[in-house]
Design an enzyme around this catalytic site. Structure first.
Site, PDB file in Angstrom:
ATOM      1  N   TYR A 153     -18.175  -8.013  51.377  1.00  0.00           N
ATOM      2  CA  TYR A 153     -19.438  -7.435  51.836  1.00  0.00           C
ATOM      3  C   TYR A 153     -20.653  -8.223  51.344  1.00  0.00           C
ATOM      4  CZ  TYR A 153     -16.662  -3.320  53.129  1.00  0.00           C
ATOM      5  OH  TYR A 153     -15.737  -2.490  53.680  1.00  0.00           O
TER       6      TYR A 153
ATOM      7  N   LYS B  27      -3.707  -8.118  47.465  1.00  0.00           N
ATOM      8  CA  LYS B  27      -2.868  -8.747  48.503  1.00  0.00           C
ATOM      9  C   LYS B  27      -2.476 -10.122  47.963  1.00  0.00           C
ATOM     10  CE  LYS B  27      -1.138  -8.596  52.702  1.00  0.00           C
ATOM     11  NZ  LYS B  27      -0.067  -7.686  53.090  1.00  0.00           N
TER      12      LYS B  27
ATOM     13  N   ASP C 170      -1.049  -2.937  51.619  1.00  0.00           N
ATOM     14  CA  ASP C 170      -0.352  -2.263  52.724  1.00  0.00           C
ATOM     15  C   ASP C 170       0.610  -1.199  52.194  1.00  0.00           C
ATOM     16  OD1 ASP C 170       0.839  -4.507  51.649  1.00  0.00           O
ATOM     17  OD2 ASP C 170       1.561  -5.329  53.539  1.00  0.00           O
TER      18      ASP C 170
ATOM     19  N   ASP D 289     -11.322   6.259  51.797  1.00  0.00           N
ATOM     20  CA  ASP D 289     -11.452   7.177  52.935  1.00  0.00           C
ATOM     21  C   ASP D 289     -10.084   7.748  53.319  1.00  0.00           C
ATOM     22  OD1 ASP D 289     -14.154   6.849  53.015  1.00  0.00           O
ATOM     23  OD2 ASP D 289     -14.251   6.387  55.159  1.00  0.00           O
TER      24      ASP D 289
END
Ligand code: NAD
Length: 364
Positions: free
Chosen positions: A143, A189, A221, A249
């Site tokens: 971001y 990851k 994942d 979320d």
């Protein structure tokens, strides 16, 4: 002399002002009950900042938040500005606010109130014991990474983390785990990304400073899957900005509504405290939003912003009692059951502040 605590209140957009009004009602009640000296001052942010000063984080707001002891934020976002240039988007104001305050660690606790198990899309047996704290790195990663940009036929964002950025957020996660069940799961990851390999090595090194805390690592994942298949397996989840955005979320659905959950963003200066939901333009201005996330945010502000554990507990107990007594806003009500509006829910919880202590005193 009682220490004065100053709070910059940024109600923001959509349902932000509605839920923040109820958070303030509760804050004032708890301050009175526990003799806490708080001053609240209001400033615009997001679309409200654009309307007031042509800037989603106006200069006056910047100056005020830096001087405050803590910042209480509603939410930002306005569909009318969806196509506005980047510097006028409400979300740009929020990112700038986080960067200005240097709040690099975002704490999102998610647990399921027993009375609301039926509101969660997950089966009750999967939810049993679920009580997760997500610690998300907030001021680095994709971001914020440079270079970034978009041309006609391609676009670039950059994922970068330094050891120092990972160490400081990891320490917050390990310290939080010591106050909980002493288990950190770091999510990355590392099978694909060099940044994740640095993340994993750094978290492992920090973990050696906390030998009493169990550390394990999961790929993002797998973590996403286990969060809904075995949520009770997690205590503290530590992860980077983008993964944390998505996983937090996802975790929020465990609780039954986005409207229930608080967050705290911490750095070395004033903390930023906000419910996790957005400005919910679909329900704004109708007195139907759930104020519990904003009210639970007051508890996080008292605990993490001011170190006031007992008043924080009083707020959490008042929320819990209201839910035990069947108080429900529309988002958490059984179909056809009576519902309270935003304000009525705020008033109900305010009336229950100190109730637990009062009933304990009367038993004793
Ligand atoms: P949202 O969280 O605003 O709403 C998602 C859904 O949850 C909607 O159906 C909404 O009605 C419901 N909801 C949210 N809060 C609720 C509450 N307190 N009580 C009852 N129901 C509630 O997310 P969105 O719709 O994706 O985004 C709307 C706007 O908010 C966008 O402009 C987005 O950029 C912004 N946003 C801001 C923040 C923030 O300020 N931190 C976070 C997320 C989204």
């Amino acid at each position: 002399m009682v220490k004065a605590h100053s709070i910059a209140v940024l109600p923001g957009d959509g349902i932000g002002p509605e839920v923040i009004a109820e958070a303030e009602r509760v804050l004032e009640a708890v301050a009175e009950r526990f003799g806490i000296d708080v001053t609240l001052q209001h400033f615009p942010v997001g679309a409200a900042g654009v309307a007031a000063a042509g800037d989603p984080l106006p200069e006056a707001t910047r100056e005020a938040v830096i001087k405050a002891d803590a910042v209480l934020l509603g939410a930002v976002g306005d569909p009318a500005l969806d196509k506005a240039p980047r510097h006028l988007k409400p979300e740009t104001g929020l990112l700038a606010l986080r960067a200005l305050l240097g709040v690099f660690a975002n704490l999102r606790p998610v647990s399921v109130h027993p009375a609301l198990v039926g509101r969660s899309p997950l089966k009750a047996e999967r939810l049993r014991g679920a009580d997760v704290l997500i610690v998300r790195e907030l001021t680095g990663g994709l971001y914020y990474g440079e270079p970034r940009g978009r041309a006609a036929s391609h676009a670039v964002n950059t994922l970068a983390y330094s050891v120092v950025e990972v160490e400081r957020v990891a320490r917050i996660a390990f310290a939080a785990a010591r106050r909980r069940r002493r288990h950190v799961t770091s999510v990355d990851k590392a099978n694909v990304l060099e940044v994740s390999q640095l993340w994993r090595d750094t978290v492992t090194a920090v973990g050696r400073e906390y030998p009493d805390v169990t550390l394990d690592h999961l790929y993002v994942d797998t973590a996403a899957m286990r969060l809904v298949t075995e949520p009770a397996a997690f205590d503290v989840i530590l992860t980077e900005n983008l993964f944390g955005d998505i996983l937090s979320d996802e975790a929020a659905v465990l609780a039954g509504s986005l409207g229930l959950l608080p967050s705290a963003s911490l750095g070395s200066g004033p903390g930023l405290f906000e419910p996790i939901h957005g400005s919910a333009p679909d329900i704004a201005g109708r007195d139907v939003a759930n104020p519990i996330g904003a009210i639970a945010t007051v508890a996080m502000l008292l605990r993490h912003g001011f170190g006031l554990a007992e008043p924080a507990r009083a707020v959490e107990q008042a929320i819990s009692l209201a839910l035990d007594q069947g108080a429900r806003t529309r988002d958490i009500a059984e179909p056809g059951a009576p519902v309270l509006g935003t304000r009525a829910m705020g008033e109900r919880i305010t009336g229950l502040i100190g109730e637990e202590q009062r009933s304990r005193a009367s038993v004793a």
